[in-house]
Structure formats: C-alpha cells, structure tokens
Enzyme design. Structure first.
Site, PDB file in Angstrom:
ATOM      1  N   GLY A  11     -38.620 106.069  46.687  1.00 57.21           N
ATOM      2  CA  GLY A  11     -37.195 105.838  46.902  1.00 57.21           C
ATOM      3  C   GLY A  11     -37.005 104.817  48.006  1.00 57.21           C
ATOM      4  O   GLY A  11     -37.966 104.445  48.693  1.00 57.21           O
ATOM      5  N   LEU A  12     -35.779 104.380  48.164  1.00 52.19           N
ATOM      6  CA  LEU A  12     -35.469 103.333  49.146  1.00 52.19           C
ATOM      7  C   LEU A  12     -35.654 103.826  50.579  1.00 52.19           C
ATOM      8  O   LEU A  12     -35.682 105.042  50.836  1.00 52.19           O
ATOM      9  CB  LEU A  12     -34.024 102.866  48.942  1.00 52.19           C
ATOM     10  CG  LEU A  12     -33.730 102.192  47.586  1.00 52.19           C
ATOM     11  CD1 LEU A  12     -32.227 101.980  47.411  1.00 52.19           C
ATOM     12  CD2 LEU A  12     -34.478 100.867  47.474  1.00 52.19           C
ATOM     13  N   SER A  13     -35.748 102.889  51.473  1.00 57.71           N
ATOM     14  CA  SER A  13     -35.813 103.212  52.899  1.00 57.71           C
ATOM     15  C   SER A  13     -34.567 103.998  53.314  1.00 57.71           C
ATOM     16  O   SER A  13     -33.457 103.613  52.964  1.00 57.71           O
ATOM     17  CB  SER A  13     -35.886 101.896  53.703  1.00 57.71           C
ATOM     18  OG  SER A  13     -35.865 102.160  55.081  1.00 57.71           O
ATOM     19  N   GLY A  14     -34.760 105.102  54.000  1.00 54.89           N
ATOM     20  CA  GLY A  14     -33.629 105.896  54.459  1.00 54.89           C
ATOM     21  C   GLY A  14     -33.098 106.887  53.442  1.00 54.89           C
ATOM     22  O   GLY A  14     -32.174 107.651  53.742  1.00 54.89           O
ATOM     23  N   ALA A  15     -33.687 106.919  52.252  1.00 51.05           N
ATOM     24  CA  ALA A  15     -33.162 107.824  51.212  1.00 51.05           C
ATOM     25  C   ALA A  15     -33.444 109.288  51.537  1.00 51.05           C
ATOM     26  O   ALA A  15     -32.748 110.185  51.047  1.00 51.05           O
ATOM     27  CB  ALA A  15     -33.759 107.464  49.856  1.00 51.05           C
ATOM     28  N   GLY A  16     -34.475 109.533  52.352  1.00 51.23           N
ATOM     29  CA  GLY A  16     -34.761 110.920  52.720  1.00 51.23           C
ATOM     30  C   GLY A  16     -36.158 111.383  52.330  1.00 51.23           C
ATOM     31  O   GLY A  16     -36.466 112.574  52.384  1.00 51.23           O
ATOM     32  N   SER A  85     -43.002 102.693  47.863  1.00 49.85           N
ATOM     33  CA  SER A  85     -43.692 102.446  46.576  1.00 49.85           C
ATOM     34  C   SER A  85     -42.736 101.923  45.502  1.00 49.85           C
ATOM     35  O   SER A  85     -42.439 102.618  44.533  1.00 49.85           O
ATOM     36  CB  SER A  85     -44.436 103.699  46.098  1.00 49.85           C
ATOM     37  OG  SER A  85     -43.642 104.856  46.089  1.00 49.85           O
TER      38      SER A  85
END
Lengths: 181, 181
Positions: A11-16, A85
C-alpha cells in the site's frame, strides 16, 4: 501449526502498513508465534544500501525482502513485510517463491493520505519536490487478488486488525486467540 | 533450548566450510533443531547481486549475511554461514550484533588447498589469472579467538564434525545426540 508463512502488506506510504504490522505482530506473539517484521527502512539500511528508487532498484529491494521472508517462513517464523512494494509483478514473484503467502492490501485514497501527511511527504511530493514518490510521481499497482483488502479510510485500525486475524484464522495460518492448542 | 544462534564458518576457499556446514546441519536437524545454511554463492545471487570482490563489497556482503543470520538466530533458528569472510574486523562486527555466536575457523594451508584444487581455482589464482583471490592475491585474516579451530589437513571431516558438535554441546547451544530432552 509450527509452519511459518509470509504476511505481505502493500500500500501507499502512510496508508497504515506499519501500524497494522505492529498490531498484528503483537497479537500473534501473544498467541505463541515467532514473528519478525521486515520494515522497509531497516531493510534499506541493512540489505539494500546504495539502492535508489528507480523501478530496477525498487524491484531488487523487494526481491531481497521476499527472499529473507521466505527464509524465515521456511523456518517456522511468521515473516511480515511492511514495504510499499508498488509493482504487482514483483509481489507475485515473491508470492511464487513461497509455500504460504498472504497479501494484505492496505488501501487509502491519496487525498486522505495527503490530508493526514504524517511525515509531511505528500505535500512535498504533490508540489513536485520529491521525485519517484509512489502514488504521486511514481506508479503504484494495486493487487488484483490480495487475500484481504483493508481500508484505513473507512475502518478503524482495530476493525482492520480483527478482519485480518479472522482471515488468517480461516486459512489456519495462525493459532486461535488464547495461544496454541 | 529453543534459542537460536549463529554458527559462523570462516576459512579459505576449498578448506571445507560448506562440507562441514552440511554435515553439522544434517546432524542438528536430526536432533530437532531448525537449521538454515547461508551459502556464500546463494547469498551473492539473492542479496548481493552487483557486488564485486573489493574489500568494501566483500564487507557489505558479509554484513548482509550477518544481518540475516541474526534475524534467523533471534527466531530460534541455527543460522550457519559458510562464506569465506576474510576480514577479522567484519566478522567481529557480525559477532557483536549477536547474542549467541560461535565462530569455527576451518584451517588448511595453501599448498594443500592448491593440491586439492577442487574447483580448479588455485591453479589459476597462483598463475595470476584471478584477481582478488583470497589467500593468494587478496588477504585472509585468520581469527584470533575463534570458538573452535578445525583443520581439514590433519583431521578427517568426521573428526572435525565430532569436535564441533562436542564444543556446541559444551556451550549448551544444541541438544545432545538423540534429540530434544
């Protein structure tokens, strides 16, 4: 039940991803599992120093994380990767080297991430100040067949964790709550 | 007794590190341990592609192997490294990151290795055809305080294995013969 497996967050940066990785790791340790989190930053320091953020370098980094996860999983450990990733093909390559692999997509739309902006990176990326920032100036390819899709915009982290644990239990990858039978 | 540790072989090419690593791994698995061998060549393919044989690149390669061994050892696995690892300082750096570390120096004089020349490399190295060949055209720093010194010129591999197992038992790093108590 002493089998290891790899739990692969993407997942994206900051998504958790890291938040959930740590929550699930704590819970799984309390159930008697050996758990190791491979954090993106730690791996870059220890395995991938010198690599940048080109597609080729990102791919190499992810392949290395995958190889180490596989080593751990083959030795009865639950290996958890929390790296972005971004490329589907490489994630699927990592999946293919595993006997037991569970991909957890942590979804969250960019506007929400930009609003949270925990590390202040989205503001910079959206202003064009960061090259190769995943989701803004670099691709992110969402999984098509992840074992679970979590959403940090529409559910709380506790809800995501509960769903993730239930899915892992259903696959008999983990001990039920209360520890090993 | 579920503690892992790292068994770190060091020695020249052809000295017998991989042979002993495989023998001890088989025996330890039969005693109920989880064991993983990190072979120098496999690691170069999977973790260190692009690195060469300069001191800096060798050091990076060994640090990576050390980091992966530590991950495994911390998760109850016996991690075995069978890389040449020519530099004392880097081996000691790897030792320092471990709680439980056992260094096994596999000694054998160059003339004997050149006579065996299993891979045909010593002939070439001694003829000046291989640059950076450890022990011939590149340094090898023998350990000063290895936990054990094995010698593949003066003892058979069975004798080396027996001494190694006895030393690991004496440290209570491994189960006695017959499996876990």
């Amino acid at each position: 039940m002493s089998e290891g497996f790899t739990l692969w967050f993407t997942g994206l940066s900051g998504a958790g991803k890291s938040t959930l990785a740590n929550l699930v790791a704590d819970e799984l340790r309390s159930r008697g599992h050996r758990v190791e989190i491979l954090d993106g930053d730690e791996v870059r320091t220890n395995l991938s120093k010198g690599l940048g953020f080109s597609k080729e370098d990102r791919d190499t980094n992810i392949r290395r994380i995958g190889w180490v996860c596989r080593l751990l999983a083959h030795n009865g450990v639950i290996a958890i990767s929390a790296a972005i990733s971004p490329y589907r093909e490489i994630r699927d390559e990592v999946r293919a080297m595993h006997d037991h692999f569970f991909e957890a997509f942590v979804e969250c739309p960019i506007p929400t991430l930009a609003e949270r902006d925990v590390k202040g990176l989205y503001k910079k990326a959206l202003a064009g100040e960061i090259k190769n920032f995943t989701g803004v100036s670099d691709p992110y390819e969402a999984p098509l067949k992840a074992e679970i899709v979590l959403n940090s915009e529409t559910e709380t982290k506790e809800e995501s964790l509960a769903r993730l644990l239930a899915a892992l239990e259903a696959k008999k990858f983990i001990h039920p709550a209360g520890g090993p039978r």
